[in-house]
Write a protein that holds these residues in place. Structure first.
Motif, PDB file in Angstrom:
ATOM      1  N   GLY A  15      36.354  38.560  46.570  1.00  0.00           N
ATOM      2  CA  GLY A  15      36.176  37.133  46.705  1.00  0.00           C
ATOM      3  C   GLY A  15      35.336  36.733  45.629  1.00  0.00           C
ATOM      4  O   GLY A  15      35.618  36.477  44.380  1.00  0.00           O
ATOM      5  N   ASP A  16      33.982  35.521  45.403  1.00  0.00           N
ATOM      6  CA  ASP A  16      34.088  34.864  44.689  1.00  0.00           C
ATOM      7  C   ASP A  16      32.630  36.361  43.422  1.00  0.00           C
ATOM      8  O   ASP A  16      31.864  35.486  44.024  1.00  0.00           O
ATOM      9  N   PHE A  17      33.530  36.747  42.849  1.00  0.00           N
ATOM     10  CA  PHE A  17      32.685  37.229  41.815  1.00  0.00           C
ATOM     11  C   PHE A  17      32.204  36.634  40.695  1.00  0.00           C
ATOM     12  O   PHE A  17      32.352  35.566  40.746  1.00  0.00           O
ATOM     13  N   PRO A  46      47.932  45.707  40.765  1.00  0.00           N
ATOM     14  CA  PRO A  46      48.515  44.854  40.124  1.00  0.00           C
ATOM     15  C   PRO A  46      48.341  44.263  38.764  1.00  0.00           C
ATOM     16  O   PRO A  46      47.588  44.928  38.002  1.00  0.00           O
ATOM     17  N   SER A  47      49.598  44.405  38.161  1.00  0.00           N
ATOM     18  CA  SER A  47      49.212  43.930  36.658  1.00  0.00           C
ATOM     19  C   SER A  47      48.404  43.095  35.788  1.00  0.00           C
ATOM     20  O   SER A  47      48.060  42.013  36.898  1.00  0.00           O
ATOM     21  N   GLU A  48      47.974  42.795  34.837  1.00  0.00           N
ATOM     22  CA  GLU A  48      47.322  41.629  34.500  1.00  0.00           C
ATOM     23  C   GLU A  48      48.175  40.521  34.945  1.00  0.00           C
ATOM     24  O   GLU A  48      46.732  39.794  34.726  1.00  0.00           O
ATOM     25  N   ARG A  49      49.225  40.055  34.518  1.00  0.00           N
ATOM     26  CA  ARG A  49      50.070  39.613  34.927  1.00  0.00           C
ATOM     27  C   ARG A  49      49.707  38.463  36.220  1.00  0.00           C
ATOM     28  O   ARG A  49      49.046  37.445  36.355  1.00  0.00           O
ATOM     29  N   GLU A  50      49.825  39.214  36.801  1.00  0.00           N
ATOM     30  CA  GLU A  50      49.569  38.980  38.231  1.00  0.00           C
ATOM     31  C   GLU A  50      48.173  38.934  38.862  1.00  0.00           C
ATOM     32  O   GLU A  50      48.001  37.489  39.367  1.00  0.00           O
ATOM     33  N   LEU A  51      47.409  39.565  38.440  1.00  0.00           N
ATOM     34  CA  LEU A  51      46.038  39.661  38.994  1.00  0.00           C
ATOM     35  C   LEU A  51      45.549  38.168  38.211  1.00  0.00           C
ATOM     36  O   LEU A  51      44.425  37.598  38.543  1.00  0.00           O
ATOM     37  N   THR A  52      45.916  37.973  37.039  1.00  0.00           N
ATOM     38  CA  THR A  52      45.161  36.462  36.246  1.00  0.00           C
ATOM     39  C   THR A  52      46.049  35.216  36.804  1.00  0.00           C
ATOM     40  O   THR A  52      45.393  34.097  37.468  1.00  0.00           O
ATOM     41  N   ALA A  53      47.045  35.077  37.576  1.00  0.00           N
ATOM     42  CA  ALA A  53      48.307  34.292  37.995  1.00  0.00           C
ATOM     43  C   ALA A  53      46.630  33.908  39.352  1.00  0.00           C
ATOM     44  O   ALA A  53      46.571  33.002  39.917  1.00  0.00           O
ATOM     45  N   LEU A  55      43.674  35.128  40.504  1.00  0.00           N
ATOM     46  CA  LEU A  55      42.096  34.933  39.915  1.00  0.00           C
ATOM     47  C   LEU A  55      41.997  33.462  39.133  1.00  0.00           C
ATOM     48  O   LEU A  55      40.672  33.032  39.898  1.00  0.00           O
ATOM     49  N   ASP A  56      42.836  33.210  38.999  1.00  0.00           N
ATOM     50  CA  ASP A  56      42.944  31.375  38.234  1.00  0.00           C
ATOM     51  C   ASP A  56      42.204  32.160  37.128  1.00  0.00           C
ATOM     52  O   ASP A  56      40.674  31.122  36.920  1.00  0.00           O
ATOM     53  N   VAL A  57      41.763  33.047  36.443  1.00  0.00           N
ATOM     54  CA  VAL A  57      40.944  33.435  35.077  1.00  0.00           C
ATOM     55  C   VAL A  57      42.054  33.363  33.998  1.00  0.00           C
ATOM     56  O   VAL A  57      43.064  33.169  34.084  1.00  0.00           O
ATOM     57  N   SER A  58      41.674  33.755  32.541  1.00  0.00           N
ATOM     58  CA  SER A  58      41.867  34.210  31.778  1.00  0.00           C
ATOM     59  C   SER A  58      43.152  35.467  31.355  1.00  0.00           C
ATOM     60  O   SER A  58      42.175  36.193  32.302  1.00  0.00           O
ATOM     61  N   ARG A  59      43.433  35.739  30.647  1.00  0.00           N
ATOM     62  CA  ARG A  59      44.766  37.276  31.023  1.00  0.00           C
ATOM     63  C   ARG A  59      43.605  37.985  30.161  1.00  0.00           C
ATOM     64  O   ARG A  59      43.085  38.987  30.413  1.00  0.00           O
ATOM     65  N   THR A  60      42.525  37.219  29.035  1.00  0.00           N
ATOM     66  CA  THR A  60      41.382  38.666  28.588  1.00  0.00           C
ATOM     67  C   THR A  60      40.731  38.692  29.543  1.00  0.00           C
ATOM     68  O   THR A  60      40.534  40.425  29.815  1.00  0.00           O
ATOM     69  N   THR A  61      40.164  37.890  30.539  1.00  0.00           N
ATOM     70  CA  THR A  61      39.275  38.288  31.166  1.00  0.00           C
ATOM     71  C   THR A  61      39.317  39.934  32.469  1.00  0.00           C
ATOM     72  O   THR A  61      38.753  40.718  32.390  1.00  0.00           O
ATOM     73  N   VAL A  62      41.171  39.909  32.641  1.00  0.00           N
ATOM     74  CA  VAL A  62      41.392  40.419  33.150  1.00  0.00           C
ATOM     75  C   VAL A  62      42.014  42.117  32.378  1.00  0.00           C
ATOM     76  O   VAL A  62      41.303  42.903  33.339  1.00  0.00           O
ATOM     77  N   THR A  63      42.283  41.995  31.570  1.00  0.00           N
ATOM     78  CA  THR A  63      42.452  43.109  30.266  1.00  0.00           C
ATOM     79  C   THR A  63      41.363  43.364  29.942  1.00  0.00           C
ATOM     80  O   THR A  63      40.948  45.330  30.563  1.00  0.00           O
ATOM     81  N   ARG A  64      39.790  43.405  29.736  1.00  0.00           N
ATOM     82  CA  ARG A  64      38.695  43.603  29.942  1.00  0.00           C
ATOM     83  C   ARG A  64      38.051  44.138  30.749  1.00  0.00           C
ATOM     84  O   ARG A  64      37.420  45.513  30.409  1.00  0.00           O
ATOM     85  N   ALA A  65      38.274  43.546  31.961  1.00  0.00           N
ATOM     86  CA  ALA A  65      37.716  44.406  33.141  1.00  0.00           C
ATOM     87  C   ALA A  65      38.685  45.481  32.566  1.00  0.00           C
ATOM     88  O   ALA A  65      37.849  46.260  33.680  1.00  0.00           O
TER      89      ALA A  65
END
Length: 487
Positions: A15-17, A46-53, A55-65
């Motif tokens: 959701g809106d984290f 999901p892969s970092e690339r899939e989740l990035t797209a 969630l509409d966040v940066s790849r760095t956000t998903v990588t660090r999460a």
């Protein structure tokens, strides 16, 4: 084959984290989802690339999460396969085996304990309660009758159900079993008679037995209560108390209608018997329509009745809170009995329950849906794999009470334990023995797990029905279902 969760599903769940910083908010939200089971264990994220797209966040956000999840033990990277969920300490830490004898592998299905995993929203309730906790740290932290804010919310719940209640009529305890112990200690003396249903919840009757009371069984049939027989038992024994479960009775699942409650209240009044009404399952009607139209509390008809409630069944077994609702004239007596056991329930958990009761309209419907799905899975599986077993489909509660073609309940649960399914036979719920034609099957696991459990149970039944006896015990096997604590 590895299980996966899609990027879109993760996005829906998180959701809106919080986004200050975003990677911490995302990691925290996914950690909660893994912890409460909405994202299962050993599931590929999901892969970092899939989740990035998505969630509409940066790849760095998903990588660090994902880094945070791995560092805190909630995920692991597998070379060439992706990132998979886990919990700190491994799968065993996610499922408490304390109510089961011995040890066993991860393939064990525990249906001995009728308690579900935490519903969505529980972790957030704990977080909000933790934020409120500092306001209470300047005091001693003892609330023998319960925190006033929680007493008021519980009383308001009874008001809404047609039973006018003052906050001062509520005592909060460390679970419904503790509540039963307080009542038994306050209102029975050694040798006094207490009528109890049979079958019934065994831990509560043990609390009454430990107070020195003599238990008098009143049969609950597979099709419901025989009120004429119960009234006769009351007349013949003149009991001090009658311990009753009119709401999705444990283990039968029966729901007593209003007319029978009024008839029972008259029988209790004639013998001056105090009703102890266990409402632990009262909130567990599976359909919204029934949840909105439950029968009135038995205490609204039975003068002097004492009612026991529970947060553990309605919300989560780890939330060890219960309560007693009683006439004002009984409260001093209950308090004197209670302080000999403890001085109050934990403050943090009481704050959590306040939060959950305020949000019950959000949390309980999801919990009820899970229970209904589990019930339907068990019913379908028993009809398919054990067609000779008889049962009534309850409209709520936590378990299916099955009648076997022969008195082999203990034998089949012993054999099922050897096949890594642990559940309780009928004699566990009997007050004076018998009931070996019955087995209780809780539906407090995923539908897939429940279906597999019934398949194994069917294989155990086939073996026992052919041999008419359990297989020889093997050292280290998971037998002895009748000797464990049943929840």
């Amino acid at each position: 084959m590895s299980r996966t969760v899609s990027a879109q599903r993760v996005a829906t769940l998180v959701g809106d984290f919080p986004r200050t910083p975003a990677y911490v908010g995302l990691a925290d939200r996914v950690r909660v989802l893994i912890g409460d089971g909405r994202i299962g264990l050993d599931v590929r994220l999901p892969s970092e690339r899939e989740l990035t797209a998505v969630l509409d966040v940066s790849r760095t956000t998903v990588t660090r999460a994902y880094d945070v999840l791995r560092e805190t033990g909630y995920a692991e990277a597998r070379r060439g396969a992706g990132t998979f969920t886990r919990v700190p300490g491994g799968r065993r830490r996610a499922h408490d085996r304390a109510l089961m004898p011995g040890t066993g592998g991860d393939d064990v299905i525990d249906l001995n304990c009728a308690a579900h995993s935490a519903p969505p929203g529980l972790m957030e309730a704990y977080q909000r309660a933790t934020e409120q906790l500092p306001a209470y740290l300047g005091g001693p932290g003892y609330f023998p009758l319960g925190m006033p804010a929680l007493q008021a919310r519980i009383a308001a719940g009874y008001d809404a159900r047609g039973l006018p209640t003052l906050p001062e009529q509520v005592m909060v305890t460390a679970g419904a079993l503790a509540a039963a112990s307080v009542v038994a200690r306050a209102f029975t003396a050694p040798g006094e008679r207490v009528v109890v249903e049979s079958p019934t919840y065994p831990n509560a009757t043990e609390a009454v037995r430990h107070a020195g009371a003599r238990l008098v069984p009143a049969a609950v049939d597979p099709d419901g209560w025989d009120l004429d027989a119960l009234a006769a038992t009351l007349r013949q024994t003149s009991p001090r108390l009658a311990y009753l479960i009119p709401d999705f009775q444990n283990p039968t699942g029966h729901l007593m209608p209003d007319a029978q409650r009024e008839e029972l209240a008259l029988a209790l009044a004639r013998t001056r018997t105090v009703a102890v009404v266990d409402e632990a399952h009262q909130a567990l009607a599976h359909s919204p329509a029934l949840a909105a139209a439950m029968p009135r509390p038995l205490a609204s008809s039975a003068d002097g009745a004492i009612t026991i409630g529970s947060a553990s069944k309605a919300f989560w077994g780890g939330l060890r809170l219960g309560w007693v609702r009683a006439p004002l004239a009984h409260m001093d007596r209950l308090l004197q009995a209670r302080v000999g056991l403890d001085l109050g329930a934990p403050v943090l958990e009481q704050l959590v329950l306040c939060d959950l009761l305020d949000r019950a309209d959000e949390v309980l419907p999801v919990h009820r849906e899970r229970l209904a799905a589990g019930r339907d899975a068990v019913v379908d599986a028993v009809r398919t794999h054990l067609p000779d077993w008889r049962f009534r489909v309850p409209e709520g509660g936590l378990a299916l009470w099955c009648e076997l073609p022969a008195p082999l309940g203990t034998a089949v649960t012993e054999e099922a334990a050897r096949r890594d399914v642990v559940l309780a036979p009928g004699p566990v719920f009997a007050v004076e023995g018998g009931l070996d034609r019955f087995v209780r099957i809780p539906w407090t696991a995923s539908p897939e797990t429940l279906t597999e459990a019934v398949r194994r149970l069917a294989a155990a039944w086939d073996h026992v029905a052919r041999t008419d006896r359990p297989a020889p015990h093997r050292p280290g096997s998971r037998s002895g279902a009748g000797r464990v604590v049943v929840a």
